[in-house]
Motif scaffolding. Structure first.
Motif, short mmCIF file in Angstrom:
data_model
loop_
_atom_site.label_atom_id
_atom_site.label_comp_id
_atom_site.label_asym_id
_atom_site.label_seq_id
_atom_site.Cartn_x
_atom_site.Cartn_y
_atom_site.Cartn_z
N GLU A 1 5.82 -5.12 4.46
CA GLU A 1 6.80 -4.06 4.28
C GLU A 1 7.37 -4.11 2.75
N SER A 2 7.81 -5.09 2.31
CA SER A 2 8.78 -5.27 1.02
C SER A 2 7.90 -4.61 -0.17
N ILE A 3 6.54 -5.20 -0.17
CA ILE A 3 5.56 -4.59 -1.13
C ILE A 3 5.29 -3.35 -1.09
N LYS A 4 5.06 -2.76 0.07
CA LYS A 4 5.04 -1.34 0.31
C LYS A 4 6.11 -0.76 -0.22
N MET A 5 7.12 -1.18 -0.07
CA MET A 5 8.42 -0.30 -0.46
C MET A 5 8.79 -0.35 -1.94
N LEU B 1 -0.93 4.35 -3.43
CA LEU B 1 0.03 4.22 -2.40
C LEU B 1 -0.35 4.84 -1.08
N MET B 2 -1.10 6.05 -1.30
CA MET B 2 -1.75 6.77 -0.16
C MET B 2 -2.52 5.77 0.77
N LYS B 3 -3.43 5.14 -0.19
CA LYS B 3 -4.34 4.19 0.75
C LYS B 3 -3.68 3.15 1.40
N ILE B 4 -2.73 2.55 0.80
CA ILE B 4 -1.90 1.38 1.28
C ILE B 4 -1.19 1.82 2.45
N LEU B 5 -0.63 3.10 2.40
CA LEU B 5 0.18 3.63 3.50
C LEU B 5 -0.65 3.95 4.60
N GLN B 6 -1.56 4.77 4.31
CA GLN B 6 -2.65 5.20 5.39
C GLN B 6 -3.09 4.01 6.24
N SER B 7 -3.74 3.15 5.55
CA SER B 7 -4.40 1.91 6.14
C SER B 7 -3.26 1.10 6.90
N THR B 8 -2.38 1.07 6.58
CA THR B 8 -1.19 0.31 7.47
C THR B 8 -0.59 0.98 8.32
N GLN B 9 -0.34 2.45 8.31
CA GLN B 9 0.07 3.42 9.31
C GLN B 9 -0.64 3.46 10.20
N VAL C 1 3.02 12.02 -0.40
CA VAL C 1 2.72 10.58 -0.19
C VAL C 1 3.81 9.65 0.08
N VAL C 2 4.77 9.73 -0.83
CA VAL C 2 6.07 9.13 -0.63
C VAL C 2 6.93 9.61 0.59
N VAL C 3 6.87 10.79 0.72
CA VAL C 3 7.80 11.45 1.90
C VAL C 3 7.19 10.93 3.26
N SER C 4 5.69 10.92 3.22
CA SER C 4 5.13 10.56 4.41
C SER C 4 5.29 9.30 4.68
N GLY C 5 5.45 8.13 3.58
CA GLY C 5 5.87 6.85 3.72
C GLY C 5 7.36 6.74 4.45
N LEU C 6 8.12 7.35 3.88
CA LEU C 6 9.65 7.50 4.22
C LEU C 6 9.62 7.97 5.56
N VAL C 7 9.06 9.05 5.89
CA VAL C 7 9.04 9.75 7.50
C VAL C 7 8.62 8.51 8.56
N ALA D 1 -8.55 5.81 5.52
CA ALA D 1 -8.41 7.46 5.22
C ALA D 1 -9.54 7.69 4.42
N VAL D 2 -10.22 6.67 3.44
CA VAL D 2 -11.10 7.05 2.42
C VAL D 2 -12.55 6.81 2.75
N ASN D 3 -12.85 5.66 2.86
CA ASN D 3 -14.27 5.31 3.08
C ASN D 3 -14.41 3.81 3.48
N GLY D 4 -15.43 3.35 3.95
CA GLY D 4 -15.66 1.98 4.40
C GLY D 4 -15.10 0.98 3.32
N ASN D 5 -15.80 1.05 2.22
CA ASN D 5 -15.63 0.20 1.20
C ASN D 5 -14.16 -0.05 0.95
N ASP D 6 -13.56 0.95 0.69
CA ASP D 6 -12.12 1.11 0.46
C ASP D 6 -11.42 0.30 1.58
N MET D 7 -11.74 0.50 2.66
CA MET D 7 -11.27 -0.12 3.93
C MET D 7 -11.41 -1.62 3.74
N ALA D 8 -12.56 -2.11 3.46
CA ALA D 8 -12.59 -3.74 3.29
C ALA D 8 -11.53 -4.24 2.21
#
Lengths: 304, 352
Positions: free
Chosen positions: A268-272, A239-247, B174-180, A252-259
């Motif tokens: 949006e819906s999938i993320k949620m 979740l962190m990777k997906i949120l960070q890459s779209t936000q 992680v979830v909170v940051s998404g919500l924010v 946030a992690v490294n080049g390979n993951d980026m790709a």
């Protein structure tokens, strides 16, 4: 609970009292709304068709109800595997840590134990001084714990805080129980396992909740130690990777993951939906344990 | 928030709750768990019996207790004490391929380098800025919330508000940051919709460094408000009811009861938590800053632990990263003992 200590039961509530009461209720309702709305909003979007969500305006009810988002994420690359790893680390980590902490707690509670004072200080010191992140990282690397499942379990197995918490619970149990078990021929381990542990259920439930929440919510150890191993990543990390890459539009992690991420930049819906899958399991545990932790909290509180 | 933030356990995500900050002495000093039905029994061992036995026979008698603790003491040694020993790296030019004895010792060079780096001061400023702001907002609001909840007469509504307010505590950052991000977004975020409804320009909260400190502090408040209230509520419950009766007889009104009975009643708890919060001013961790931050706000999101992470692990400069960790820990301990010493002088009580 039914009467506020501030109210004089002999007096009828004045107009002023009523106004104040209403004001308080309004403020508290606002807190409730602010707390709940983000969750309900995300829940609604996760059940809403992606094509409809982009139009915006979803509040707390889905407009075009569908299970598609959930179907997608569970047929989608790393998420099912990450879910399993998260469940596994939570269950294994909680059970083993509880056993370890309660064993040490029992030994500490035994006033006749030879190393009692030493052990107690030895543990307490680690609460005040810690090496910090970098030495810890190097230690894990030198122990070859990188890219292993063990790194989720072993470093946090012995938690000094929970040891002290369980110890003070055991201290309050009557010692005669142990004495009579001893007369019946039980050894120290049997006393712990058959007499002490069953009596410790409330404090064990509290500790279990905290350990489980910690395990389930942890993402940083995955980030540091297992980030490049797709078999061992956790739900929070995905979740962190997906949120960070779209936000942030940057990885946030490294080049390979980026790709890898760019191909799955999620609507949006999938993320949620992933957010919900990450949130709901732990929220489902806590109402069952609430009565324990509120009690535990009350006991932990400083009286007077 | 806690000294645990830097410990391996915390890196494992197992940072304990707020009341974990209470010292172990206080936790030990709490009343019997079973509601006072059982008195605590001190085990008395006759002195002469104890003296007769040698250490070896005691050890063999307590072999089960040893089996039950020694393996875990070894684990604690590995995962808690060896990293402290790792502080020596801060005084070396650490090369992972070499053994401890082959490392090159450089004295305080890493610290000098750190104090010459403008990024260090930026990280320090952000760390202190966010923690002081967090202390002001995050410390007072739970007290206020507890006082408000305590004013409620309706038990059901009170329980409902409490249950809801605990909820975010159990959700990861992680979830909170998404919500924010979702709540503050300019497209469809409710906050910006409200702002637009009142006819103002939408605000790009997540893209402006000047808002970042507030975003972090307020999301932390959102997440932990209810949880941090628990301890105050239970302290209020422990206040002797006859104090209220006496004050009412003297004609005190609601406000006066709150001001002169409830607040003094929980002042001890407030002081303890305040001392501990001051002790942790510098060790606010990095999780929120890392998850809520983005390149646009990096001026405001860089904190000491992130700085150590960036140089230490990101650039393989382990010695420099450790030097930052060391300074962080030492300053944190000094703040903790300093605050404790101050309050000890003032109130005659020690928190730690």
């Amino acid at each position: 609970m039914s009467q506020s200590p501030y109210r004089n039961p002999l007096q009828k509530p004045s107009v002023m009292d009523r106004v104040v009461d209403i004001g308080i209720v309004v403020v508290l309702l606002l807190v409730v709304i602010v707390t709940l709305y983000p969750f309900l909003n995300v829940l609604a979007i996760s059940f809403n068709a992606s094509s409809d969500t982009v139009k915006g305006g979803i509040t707390i009810f889905p407009r075009a109800f569908t299970f598609d988002n959930y179907r997608t994420i569970f047929s989608f690359g790393s998420i099912p595997q990450a879910f399993l790893i998260s469940v596994l680390r939570t269950v294994v980590g909680t059970v083993l840590s509880l056993i370890a902490c309660s064993m040490v707690a029992y030994v500490l509670s035994r006033k006749d134990f030879v190393f009692r004072n030493f052990l107690s200080r030895y543990l307490a010191i680690t609460m005040y001084v810690s090496g910090g992140m970098i030495p810890f990282f190097i230690l894990i690397r030198d122990l070859h714990l990188m890219n292993t499942f063990t790194v989720y379990i072993l470093p946090g197995l012995v938690n000094v805080f929970f040891i002290f918490m369980i110890r003070s619970f055991i201290d309050a149990l009557p010692y005669e129980l142990q004495e009579s078990a001893k007369l019946d021929g039980a050894n120290d381990f049997t006393i712990f396992w058959r007499v002490i542990l069953p009596l410790c259920k409330p404090v064990l439930a509290t500790a279990a909740l905290f350990i489980a929440v910690g395990q389930w919510n942890s993402w940083f150890d995955t980030y540091l130690f297992n980030g490049s191993n797709p078999d061992l990543t956790t739900l929070q990390f995905e979740l962190m990777k997906i949120l960070q890459s779209t936000q942030t539009g940057q990885d946030a992690v490294n080049g390979n993951d980026m790709a890898r991420n760019m191909q799955q930049v999620s609507p949006e819906s999938i993320k949620m939906a992933i957010t919900m899958v990450t949130t709901v399991p732990i929220l489902m545990v806590y109402p069952f344990l609430q009565r324990y932790f509120v009690a535990g909290m009350t006991l932990g509180a400083v009286k007077g | 928030m806690l000294w645990f933030e830097q410990s391996p356990q915390a890196q494992n995500g197992q940072s304990p709750p707020l009341w974990a900050t209470l010292s172990t002495d206080l936790i030990q000093a709490r009343p019997p768990v079973t509601g006072g039905r059982h008195m605590q029994m001190e085990r008395t061992i006759p002195a002469e019996k104890k003296r007769k036995k040698g250490l070896l026979s005691t050890l063999s008698e307590q072999k089960y207790l040893l089996f039950m603790s020694v393996p875990f003491m070894v684990l604690v040694f590995i995962f808690s004490y060896i990293p402290i020993w790792g502080w020596t790296m801060a005084f070396q030019r650490y090369r992972p391929s070499k053994t401890f004895w082959e490392q090159e010792w450089v004295g305080f060079a890493n610290f000098v380098k750190m104090f010459e780096d403008p990024n260090f001061y930026l990280a320090l400023k952000n760390t202190l800025g966010m923690s002081v702001l967090g202390l002001i907002i995050g410390f007072t609001m739970p007290i206020l919330f507890a006082l408000l909840l305590n004013e409620l007469r309706n038990g059901f509504f009170k329980r409902f508000v409490q249950t809801v307010s605990y909820l975010p505590h159990f959700v990861s950052w992680v979830v909170v940051s998404g919500l924010v991000y979702k709540m503050l977004s300019t497209d469809d975020g409710p906050i910006n919709q409200l702002i637009a409804m009142f006819g103002y320009e939408k605000v790009q909260f997540m893209a402006k460094s000047e808002y970042f400190w507030f975003v972090v502090v307020l999301s932390d408040l959102w997440k932990e408000l209810g949880w941090n209230t628990i301890i105050y509520l239970s302290a209020i419950t422990a206040i002797d009811g006859s104090l209220y009766e006496a004050a009412k007889v003297d004609g005190a009104n609601r406000w006066q009861l709150m001001r002169h009975v409830t607040l003094p009643g929980i002042s001890r708890v407030i002081v303890i938590l305040l001392v501990l919060s001051i002790g942790h001013l510098i060790s606010i961790g990095f999780e929120k800053q890392m998850l809520l931050g983005n390149p646009l706000v990096s001026d405001a999101s860089q904190v000491l632990d992130l700085y150590a992470l960036k140089y230490g692990i990101g650039e393989n400069n382990f010695s420099f990263g450790t030097a930052i960790n060391v300074i962080n820990s030492v300053v944190g301990l000094m703040l903790l003992f300093g605050a404790n010493g101050f309050f000890k002088k003032r109130t005659g009580e020690s928190v730690i």
